[in-house]
Design a protein around this motif. Structure first.
Motif, mmCIF file in Angstrom:
data_model
loop_
_atom_site.group_PDB
_atom_site.id
_atom_site.type_symbol
_atom_site.label_atom_id
_atom_site.label_comp_id
_atom_site.label_asym_id
_atom_site.label_seq_id
_atom_site.Cartn_x
_atom_site.Cartn_y
_atom_site.Cartn_z
ATOM 1 N N ARG A 86 -5.868 -1.545 -6.377
ATOM 2 C CA ARG A 86 -6.675 -2.715 -6.033
ATOM 3 C C ARG A 86 -6.968 -2.745 -4.533
ATOM 4 O O ARG A 86 -8.066 -3.086 -4.105
ATOM 5 C CB ARG A 86 -5.941 -4.002 -6.438
ATOM 6 C CG ARG A 86 -5.572 -4.101 -7.893
ATOM 7 C CD ARG A 86 -6.780 -4.092 -8.797
ATOM 8 N NE ARG A 86 -6.391 -4.249 -10.189
ATOM 9 C CZ ARG A 86 -7.096 -3.815 -11.214
ATOM 10 N NH1 ARG A 86 -8.237 -3.179 -11.018
ATOM 11 N NH2 ARG A 86 -6.685 -3.996 -12.449
ATOM 12 N N VAL A 87 -5.962 -2.402 -3.730
ATOM 13 C CA VAL A 87 -6.162 -2.362 -2.280
ATOM 14 C C VAL A 87 -7.193 -1.298 -1.917
ATOM 15 O O VAL A 87 -8.071 -1.523 -1.072
ATOM 16 C CB VAL A 87 -4.820 -2.086 -1.555
ATOM 17 C CG1 VAL A 87 -5.055 -1.821 -0.070
ATOM 18 C CG2 VAL A 87 -3.876 -3.267 -1.740
ATOM 19 N N ALA A 88 -7.104 -0.129 -2.560
ATOM 20 C CA ALA A 88 -8.068 0.941 -2.280
ATOM 21 C C ALA A 88 -9.483 0.507 -2.635
ATOM 22 O O ALA A 88 -10.434 0.749 -1.874
ATOM 23 C CB ALA A 88 -7.684 2.197 -3.054
ATOM 24 N N GLU A 89 -9.644 -0.148 -3.786
ATOM 25 C CA GLU A 89 -10.968 -0.640 -4.176
ATOM 26 C C GLU A 89 -11.485 -1.666 -3.179
ATOM 27 O O GLU A 89 -12.664 -1.651 -2.801
ATOM 28 C CB GLU A 89 -10.900 -1.264 -5.567
ATOM 29 C CG GLU A 89 -10.717 -0.275 -6.701
ATOM 30 C CD GLU A 89 -10.749 -0.956 -8.051
ATOM 31 O OE1 GLU A 89 -11.519 -0.521 -8.913
ATOM 32 O OE2 GLU A 89 -9.997 -1.941 -8.245
ATOM 33 N N ALA A 90 -10.605 -2.575 -2.744
ATOM 34 C CA ALA A 90 -11.019 -3.603 -1.792
ATOM 35 C C ALA A 90 -11.410 -2.983 -0.450
ATOM 36 O O ALA A 90 -12.358 -3.432 0.204
ATOM 37 C CB ALA A 90 -9.891 -4.615 -1.601
#
Length: 279
Positions: A86-90
């Protein structure tokens, strides 16, 4: 970051799906009372990702492992959050539409490359299965429910709660049943409409289910969408039944029946999507 007016498709896996270290971790996690309820999870995830994005960016942040948990009489099932993904996508989303100077200042190219590698790995089912890349146990859709998700469930699997302060609508089923339903739907769609977008969407969902343990449980949670819908609307919602009826119509060659079910579904969920533009 995703809106909290979202729906969720989750897979809960038994502990035997994880390696020995992860099994110990999740047992300890549950025994310490750290498991998060689905009603609280989206807000917690949002906060965790926002905090991770402000971590200084010396490397791609690796947030603590959290999960939703299902406990039955004879088993413990876990749906990890996989927040690093999720952090990578954000991080990648933060660069979209931003001048390169600002994008590079906030998410430097080297970290954007790490984020892209993380996202590409989990999107590749082959890498997930062959190289031990963490599986994503939860899919998120904002301002609606993807029609392909309804293929996986039977109307009888619905759990509706409309008590004040505790409203929820969920469907849960065994993954073996969800796989059979997606397989039947694919067969019907390929014969009737060919390689159309809806066929590809159902096929993608079916491939995702193949990544998980055969004793897993699949859950469709209307999440924050229940706050946009009245008790009467939730009680009358028959979306899985409409999808099943449309597929049955296609299998019999009754295109009008299938089209009527599809049009009703699209109109219903378009009305929810349009609420995003309200202020």
């Amino acid at each position: 970051m995703p809106s909290l007016f979202a729906s969720y498709l989750r897979v809960y896996e038994p502990l035997t799906a994880f390696d020995r270290d992860r099994q110990s971790y999740w047992r300890r996690y549950v025994s310490e009372g750290r498991a998060v309820a689905p009603v609280e999870g989206p807000g917690r995830q949002r906060t965790a990702v926002i905090e991770a994005l402000g971590a200084g960016w010396t490397r791609l942040p690796d947030p603590p492992e959290e999960a939703y948990v299902l406990e039955t009489d004879d088993s413990l099932l876990v749906c990890p959050w996989n927040l690093r993904i999720r952090v990578a996508e954000a991080a990648l989303s933060a660069r979209d539409g931003v001048p390169s100077v600002l994008a590079d200042a906030f998410v430097p190219p080297v970290l954007a490359g790490q984020a892209r590698a993380v996202v590409d790995d989990w999107r590749s089912g082959a890498r997930v299965l062959e190289h031990g890349v963490p599986r994503v146990h939860e899919q998120i859709a904002t301002w609606g429910v993807p029609l392909r998700w309804f293929v996986l469930f039977d109307p009888a699997e619905r759990d509706l709660v409309t008590q004040p302060g505790r409203r929820a609508l969920r469907y849960r089923t065994e993954i073996s049943k969800a796989r059979r339903r997606s397989s039947r739907a694919l067969s019907v769609l390929r014969k009737s409409v060919g390689e159309a977008p809806i066929t590809e969407a159902v096929e993608e969902a079916a491939r995702w289910l193949e990544e998980f343990h055969p004793r897993s449980v699949v859950e469709l949670d209307y999440g924050g969408l229940v706050d946009l819908l009245s008790d009467e609307t939730l009680a009358a919602d028959d979306s899985p039944e409409l999808v099943a009826g449309g597929l049955a119509g296609l299998s019999r060659g009754e295109a009008d029946e299938a089209s009527a079910a599809y049009d009703k579904l699209v109109a219903r969920w378009r009305a929810v999507q349009l609420l995003e533009r309200c202020n």
